[in-house]
Enzyme design. Sequence first.
Site: not given
Length: 329
Positions: A215-217
């Site tokens: 996932p994106h941060s």
Amino acid sequence: MMLARPALASDGAALQDLLARGPLSERTDRAPAHQGSVADVVWLVEDQPGGRVLATARLAAALGLDAPRFFYHVGCVVHAARELRLFHRQRTLFLSNDYTGASELCDVALETQDIALPEQARALNLLLQTLLLWIAEHRASYAHSLVLALPGVRDAGGGSPFWQGLGHHFYGGDPSQALSTEGRAWKGRVAPLMPRHPLYASFLPAAAQAAIAQPHSSARPLVDVLEHEGFRYGHHVDVVDAGPVLEAVPDDLRSIGTSLNVELVVADAVAAAEAVSHTVLATGAQPRALRLRAVLAAGRLLVGKEDAGHLGLASGARVRVTGRSQPPG
């Protein structure tokens, strides 16, 4: 105080702004939810007083029924030869429509500007628990699977390493431009251009492989809240950025499985020593939800007069409540 409520037409501009700045999940091109709808609803959390929108999400009864939705299923094949002492696992990607008909949490966005991390976590917790209590109250309107697609890894320029390693070989256009001009439905049009046979992930560049199911941060706070409730990675990823899809059986989720529909009892005050923290959903003509301290016993929920006023309820009303105290995040 934070209050969760269904979005109104007058909230449209604020929600669009928040979705443009802080998306944490798959965004949709659906029209605004119909007021009074049970199955397709948009909820928001706002700060009180003031009314600043802190978080929002959409709950859709079923995905992929009006137009196919595509994801890559992440699988595994084994190549082995005992006589050669070889044993190799290979990750595979297979284009699928496995989630057709599943209910979906989407259009999740969180306000982060000038909001401390603990407050962000509180807003996400209240939002998610409210939506799950809503599902529990209207269980027949939702499927036996609930999913949420998270945004995947992006490079410094906003590009997707996964797309560069795979998708651009089959579609030469710019995904960002296509999304801005054609909307999210573009994914449904470009996905059929991808290979229909299993792909070995090891054939992709290292950056593309590393991006699979990551996932994106920015979505990490949401992941923590979802995993606490019982969501798990479902071995499916987005076709553009390989963001993971989290999934759950709704009845197995903490806030649904322990929830109760009880009678509200309003008192001038609630004994602090006896009260514990619950999320309470008012399910009447004006649905709303609060995180509050109350006493739950014998099918009744004892709350203070002030909290009952925020819920817009009096003694005798029915509410849906999380069945045991949970950390506020």
